[in-house]
Design a protein around this motif. Sequence first.
Motif, PDB file in Angstrom:
ATOM      1  N   ALA A   1       0.757  -1.194  -0.143  1.00  0.00           N
ATOM      2  CA  ALA A   1      -0.196   0.031  -0.047  1.00  0.00           C
ATOM      3  C   ALA A   1       0.816   1.160  -0.086  1.00  0.00           C
ATOM      4  O   ALA A   1       2.002   1.192   0.507  1.00  0.00           O
ATOM      5  N   ARG A   2       0.520   2.059  -0.789  1.00  0.00           N
ATOM      6  CA  ARG A   2       1.140   3.553  -0.911  1.00  0.00           C
ATOM      7  C   ARG A   2       0.560   4.431   0.332  1.00  0.00           C
ATOM      8  O   ARG A   2      -0.478   4.543   0.605  1.00  0.00           O
ATOM      9  N   ILE A   3       1.470   5.063   1.025  1.00  0.00           N
ATOM     10  CA  ILE A   3       1.332   6.092   2.059  1.00  0.00           C
ATOM     11  C   ILE A   3       0.771   7.260   1.574  1.00  0.00           C
ATOM     12  O   ILE A   3       1.098   7.887   0.357  1.00  0.00           O
ATOM     13  N   PRO A   4      -0.417   7.810   1.866  1.00  0.00           N
ATOM     14  CA  PRO A   4      -0.789   9.224   1.251  1.00  0.00           C
ATOM     15  C   PRO A   4       0.077  10.195   1.641  1.00  0.00           C
ATOM     16  O   PRO A   4       0.781  10.267   2.499  1.00  0.00           O
ATOM     17  N   ARG A   5       0.003  11.165   0.401  1.00  0.00           N
ATOM     18  CA  ARG A   5       0.969  12.181   0.640  1.00  0.00           C
ATOM     19  C   ARG A   5       0.879  12.920   1.844  1.00  0.00           C
ATOM     20  O   ARG A   5       2.025  13.527   2.370  1.00  0.00           O
ATOM     21  N   ARG A   6      -0.110  13.303   2.505  1.00  0.00           N
ATOM     22  CA  ARG A   6      -0.379  14.071   3.496  1.00  0.00           C
ATOM     23  C   ARG A   6       0.189  13.558   4.878  1.00  0.00           C
ATOM     24  O   ARG A   6       0.937  14.014   5.645  1.00  0.00           O
ATOM     25  N   LEU A   7       0.055  12.038   4.927  1.00  0.00           N
ATOM     26  CA  LEU A   7       0.718  11.613   6.066  1.00  0.00           C
ATOM     27  C   LEU A   7       2.227  11.144   5.767  1.00  0.00           C
ATOM     28  O   LEU A   7       2.809  11.329   6.854  1.00  0.00           O
ATOM     29  N   ALA A   8       2.459  11.257   4.757  1.00  0.00           N
ATOM     30  CA  ALA A   8       4.060  11.168   4.451  1.00  0.00           C
ATOM     31  C   ALA A   8       4.759  12.445   4.724  1.00  0.00           C
ATOM     32  O   ALA A   8       5.662  12.501   5.407  1.00  0.00           O
ATOM     33  N   ARG A   9       3.832  13.670   4.314  1.00  0.00           N
ATOM     34  CA  ARG A   9       4.395  14.823   4.899  1.00  0.00           C
ATOM     35  C   ARG A   9       4.370  15.274   6.419  1.00  0.00           C
ATOM     36  O   ARG A   9       5.232  15.603   6.883  1.00  0.00           O
ATOM     37  N   ILE A  10       3.316  14.517   7.094  1.00  0.00           N
ATOM     38  CA  ILE A  10       3.231  14.656   8.568  1.00  0.00           C
ATOM     39  C   ILE A  10       4.465  13.902   8.968  1.00  0.00           C
ATOM     40  O   ILE A  10       5.183  14.270   9.946  1.00  0.00           O
ATOM     41  N   TRP A  11       4.900  12.812   8.717  1.00  0.00           N
ATOM     42  CA  TRP A  11       5.687  11.728   9.315  1.00  0.00           C
ATOM     43  C   TRP A  11       7.193  12.550   9.001  1.00  0.00           C
ATOM     44  O   TRP A  11       7.942  12.399  10.055  1.00  0.00           O
ATOM     45  N   ALA A  12       7.452  13.032   7.757  1.00  0.00           N
ATOM     46  CA  ALA A  12       8.574  13.575   7.412  1.00  0.00           C
ATOM     47  C   ALA A  12       8.661  15.091   8.324  1.00  0.00           C
ATOM     48  O   ALA A  12       9.872  15.417   8.671  1.00  0.00           O
ATOM     49  N   SER A  13       7.710  15.596   8.731  1.00  0.00           N
ATOM     50  CA  SER A  13       7.989  16.925   9.750  1.00  0.00           C
ATOM     51  C   SER A  13       8.249  16.463  11.159  1.00  0.00           C
ATOM     52  O   SER A  13       8.707  17.345  11.733  1.00  0.00           O
ATOM     53  N   ILE A  14       8.390  15.110  11.528  1.00  0.00           N
ATOM     54  CA  ILE A  14       8.648  14.769  12.747  1.00  0.00           C
ATOM     55  C   ILE A  14      10.113  14.704  12.890  1.00  0.00           C
ATOM     56  O   ILE A  14      10.649  14.070  12.255  1.00  0.00           O
ATOM     57  N   SER A  15      10.724  15.369  14.074  1.00  0.00           N
ATOM     58  CA  SER A  15      12.267  15.241  13.991  1.00  0.00           C
ATOM     59  C   SER A  15      12.547  13.944  14.422  1.00  0.00           C
ATOM     60  O   SER A  15      12.256  13.217  15.385  1.00  0.00           O
ATOM     61  N   PRO A  16      13.838  13.336  13.893  1.00  0.00           N
ATOM     62  CA  PRO A  16      14.223  11.997  14.067  1.00  0.00           C
ATOM     63  C   PRO A  16      14.966  12.109  15.485  1.00  0.00           C
ATOM     64  O   PRO A  16      15.566  13.222  15.581  1.00  0.00           O
ATOM     65  N   PRO A  17      15.074  11.066  16.066  1.00  0.00           N
ATOM     66  CA  PRO A  17      14.513   9.602  15.758  1.00  0.00           C
ATOM     67  C   PRO A  17      13.007   9.605  16.052  1.00  0.00           C
ATOM     68  O   PRO A  17      12.598  10.135  17.291  1.00  0.00           O
ATOM     69  N   ARG A  18      12.331   9.476  15.093  1.00  0.00           N
ATOM     70  CA  ARG A  18      10.784   9.640  14.914  1.00  0.00           C
ATOM     71  C   ARG A  18      10.095   8.751  16.190  1.00  0.00           C
ATOM     72  O   ARG A  18       9.135   9.199  16.754  1.00  0.00           O
ATOM     73  N   ARG A  19      10.813   7.469  16.511  1.00  0.00           N
ATOM     74  CA  ARG A  19       9.906   6.672  17.409  1.00  0.00           C
ATOM     75  C   ARG A  19       9.997   7.224  18.839  1.00  0.00           C
ATOM     76  O   ARG A  19       9.013   7.340  19.649  1.00  0.00           O
ATOM     77  N   ILE A  20      11.269   7.785  19.140  1.00  0.00           N
ATOM     78  CA  ILE A  20      11.211   8.336  20.640  1.00  0.00           C
ATOM     79  C   ILE A  20      10.454   9.656  20.320  1.00  0.00           C
ATOM     80  O   ILE A  20       9.813   9.893  21.505  1.00  0.00           O
ATOM     81  N   THR A  21      10.664  10.469  19.555  1.00  0.00           N
ATOM     82  CA  THR A  21       9.743  11.675  19.503  1.00  0.00           C
ATOM     83  C   THR A  21       8.239  11.502  19.719  1.00  0.00           C
ATOM     84  O   THR A  21       7.582  12.056  20.298  1.00  0.00           O
ATOM     85  N   LEU A  22       7.889  10.356  18.980  1.00  0.00           N
ATOM     86  CA  LEU A  22       6.147  10.099  19.182  1.00  0.00           C
ATOM     87  C   LEU A  22       6.121   9.634  20.346  1.00  0.00           C
ATOM     88  O   LEU A  22       5.171   9.760  21.048  1.00  0.00           O
ATOM     89  N   THR A  23       6.797   8.851  21.019  1.00  0.00           N
ATOM     90  CA  THR A  23       6.758   8.400  22.384  1.00  0.00           C
ATOM     91  C   THR A  23       6.607   9.396  23.337  1.00  0.00           C
ATOM     92  O   THR A  23       5.722   9.879  24.387  1.00  0.00           O
ATOM     93  N   MET A  24       7.644  10.608  23.402  1.00  0.00           N
ATOM     94  CA  MET A  24       7.758  11.970  24.164  1.00  0.00           C
ATOM     95  C   MET A  24       6.304  12.578  23.707  1.00  0.00           C
ATOM     96  O   MET A  24       5.844  13.147  24.773  1.00  0.00           O
ATOM     97  N   LEU A  25       5.736  12.870  22.549  1.00  0.00           N
ATOM     98  CA  LEU A  25       4.501  13.335  22.237  1.00  0.00           C
ATOM     99  C   LEU A  25       3.421  12.775  22.999  1.00  0.00           C
ATOM    100  O   LEU A  25       2.699  13.593  23.581  1.00  0.00           O
ATOM    101  N   ALA A  26       3.587  11.456  22.885  1.00  0.00           N
ATOM    102  CA  ALA A  26       2.441  10.658  23.692  1.00  0.00           C
ATOM    103  C   ALA A  26       2.472  11.146  25.205  1.00  0.00           C
ATOM    104  O   ALA A  26       1.498  11.257  25.898  1.00  0.00           O
ATOM    105  N   ALA A  27       3.743  10.969  25.975  1.00  0.00           N
ATOM    106  CA  ALA A  27       3.990  11.293  27.373  1.00  0.00           C
ATOM    107  C   ALA A  27       3.472  12.770  27.578  1.00  0.00           C
ATOM    108  O   ALA A  27       2.724  12.963  28.619  1.00  0.00           O
TER     109      ALA A  27
END
Length: 169
Positions: free
Chosen positions: A2-28
């Motif tokens: 499956a192809r990732i929609p362009r909007r989701l890809a843009r949102i994913w790219a806007s998150i600073s790496p390392p993205r998993r750690i960033t997403l974990t901290m966002l949730a916290a």
Amino acid sequence: MARIPRRLARIWASISPPRRITLTMLAAYLLCGVQAARDLLHGALLPPPATLIGAVCVAAGAILAIPTAWRGMWMVEAPAAGLITVGLAVEAAEEILLAPNGHLPLYTLLVLVLMLTRIERIWGRDWEPGREPPATVDESEEAVRRAQEAERRAVEAAIVRGDAAWTAD
């Protein structure tokens, strides 16, 4: 695949790496903010002073920390996480002092320790003047300096040997 929609890809790219750690901290940070809002809006018309101070600190820290963690602006995220930590410490102290039968606020203390480790990890590392991570421009400038130094040494060695091509005649 499956192809990732362009909007989701843009949102994913806007998150600073390392993205998993960033997403974990966002949730916290988001959960800390939700808990602070719950503390402020739950129960009595005006919460006890320590709860009010702690919840306001946590809410303000979460409001600052979420967008700065997303964009990787650690120079703002670290103090915001510190503000959350102060609020959690006030709430933990209140729970310890007012708790019946020596009850310890383990969840609050756990979040407090996790926030302290996050602050320790990001405080004053990459954003302090003179301690920035090497950028591509810095690496290129260093490579040019090394090449110029090597060329200067080669010319000096040729002059010492008396190579006619390097004399000033």
